[in-house]
Design an enzyme around this catalytic site. Structure first.
Site, PDB file in Angstrom:
ATOM      1  N   TYR A  54       0.823  -1.200   0.000  1.00 43.19           N
ATOM      2  CA  TYR A  54       0.000   0.000   0.000  1.00 43.19           C
ATOM      3  C   TYR A  54       0.866   1.263   0.000  1.00 43.19           C
ATOM      4  O   TYR A  54       1.449   1.649   1.009  1.00 43.19           O
ATOM      5  CB  TYR A  54      -0.927   0.026   1.215  1.00 43.19           C
ATOM      6  CG  TYR A  54      -1.804  -1.198   1.350  1.00 43.19           C
ATOM      7  CD1 TYR A  54      -2.219  -1.924   0.235  1.00 43.19           C
ATOM      8  CD2 TYR A  54      -2.222  -1.635   2.605  1.00 43.19           C
ATOM      9  CE1 TYR A  54      -3.019  -3.043   0.373  1.00 43.19           C
ATOM     10  CE2 TYR A  54      -3.038  -2.745   2.745  1.00 43.19           C
ATOM     11  CZ  TYR A  54      -3.429  -3.456   1.629  1.00 43.19           C
ATOM     12  OH  TYR A  54      -4.226  -4.569   1.771  1.00 43.19           O
ATOM     13  N   HIS A 138       0.282 -12.283   1.365  1.00 41.74           N
ATOM     14  CA  HIS A 138      -0.511 -11.319   0.610  1.00 41.74           C
ATOM     15  C   HIS A 138      -0.655 -11.729  -0.857  1.00 41.74           C
ATOM     16  O   HIS A 138       0.328 -11.768  -1.597  1.00 41.74           O
ATOM     17  CB  HIS A 138       0.162  -9.940   0.701  1.00 41.74           C
ATOM     18  CG  HIS A 138      -0.745  -8.802   0.358  1.00 41.74           C
ATOM     19  ND1 HIS A 138      -0.306  -7.496   0.290  1.00 41.74           N
ATOM     20  CD2 HIS A 138      -2.073  -8.752   0.088  1.00 41.74           C
ATOM     21  CE1 HIS A 138      -1.319  -6.704  -0.013  1.00 41.74           C
ATOM     22  NE2 HIS A 138      -2.400  -7.452  -0.149  1.00 41.74           N
TER      23      HIS A 138
END
Length: 327
Positions: A54, A138
């Site tokens: 992010y 992830h």
């Protein structure tokens, strides 16, 4: 607060997703990001989720700074491994991956044991912490065997060593998450966008498997990236413009919610939280105003008659748990 699986880690029923404060699509100022985290804290949110992906680390830096003065034993934080950040000097920005930040680093897929440890160490540095509570693999969609062969055992070692309290995987699909639940000893999985008022794929295998094995589920993407927050022409579903068919269905859902005096946002959040395997609902917010609205919608009562009408009209499957039926 709810405990994750067999771990000692607890999470609040509403969680703060920190992707948006990392300049997701458009810039967010430092003060605005700090105020969003502060608003979450003021409204009782004690679980915060982030990732190196992010904003090329910006999310972790901003979240760590915003929580720095908070008592460390009062909140739970998760980050993710699988995308390792390497310095990059080619210039340009990161908008191709969705973040309005300079492309100072590049992401390198790495589910090796060394990669997992290095990625986590870098995350701790950015967060300014000596530990995180939860680590997820992830998006290992295209690296399944690598993740199961090396990434998962690396997390298991970190948990056994007491470096982290709970481990799991975070993805936008249900098939591989179900495999993690059935074939490993994860504490929790983060399922984004696959258990909503528009998409109940997780209801078939993932949620029953998690419930049977005592694995907790965190639900992200309750609004399917926007369509269930504000259904209108041009609204997004899974980060692309929603099809006419999906828009029509979302508008039908909104019409039912309107008739029963609640917002579609409140119904969407309540639905996600109602399944007994779900420990927390993760919402992304880029401002204090958005956090306040999400907390307000999450707390709003949704009448049983709304769920009855959704089932009667075929907008919800009859076996989907709803709040009025919680034991």
């Amino acid at each position: 607060m709810r405990r994750l699986g067999g771990s000692g880690v607890e999470v609040s029923e509403l969680a703060f997703g920190a992707a948006a404060i990392a300049n997701l699509y458009t810039e967010v100022g430092e003060e605005q990001a700090h105020e969003a985290v502060h608003a979450a804290w003021q409204r009782g949110i004690r679980y915060f989720d982030t990732a190196p992906h992010y904003g090329l680390g910006l999310s972790e830096r901003r979240l760590g700074a915003a929580l720095r003065e908070r008592p460390r034993d009062r909140y739970t934080i998760s980050t993710k491994v699988g995308r390792r950040l390497e310095p990059w000097d080619a210039g340009g920005d990161d908008l191709g991956d969705g973040f309005a930040v300079p492309a100072t680093h590049r992401r390198v897929w790495d589910f090796s044991e060394d990669g997992v440890r290095r990625t986590l160490e870098a995350s701790l540095t950015r967060l300014g912490l000596d530990r995180v509570d939860i680590v997820y693999l992830h998006d290992p969609d295209d690296h399944a065997e690598w993740a199961f062969r090396e990434g998962y055992p690396a997390l298991e070692k970190l948990r056994a060593q007491g470096v982290v309290g709970a481990i799991g995987a975070g993805m936008n699909q249900v098939e591989m998450l179900t495999r993690f639940v059935q074939d490993t000893d994860v504490d929790v999985v983060l399922c984004a966008g696959r258990y909503t008022l528009l998409d109940q794929r997780a209801l078939t295998d993932l949620l029953p498997a998690a419930q049977a094995r005592g694995v907790s589920v965190v639900i992200g993407g309750a609004f399917n990236s926007g369509l269930l927050a504000d259904p209108r022409p041009g609204a997004t579903y899974d980060y692309a413009t929603a099809s006419p068919e999906l828009l029509h269905r979302a508008l039908r859902l909104k019409s039912v919610a309107d008739r029963h005096g609640v917002t579609l946002r409140a119904a969407a959040l309540a639905f996600c939280a109602a399944h007994p395997a779900v420990a927390s609902v993760l919402v992304g917010a880029r401002s204090a105003l958005e956090v306040v609205d999400c907390a307000h919608q999450f707390a709003a009562p949704v009448p049983a008659a709304l769920w009855q009408e959704l089932r009667a009209t075929g907008l919800l499957p009859p076996d989907a748990p709803v709040p009025a039926e919680e034991q």
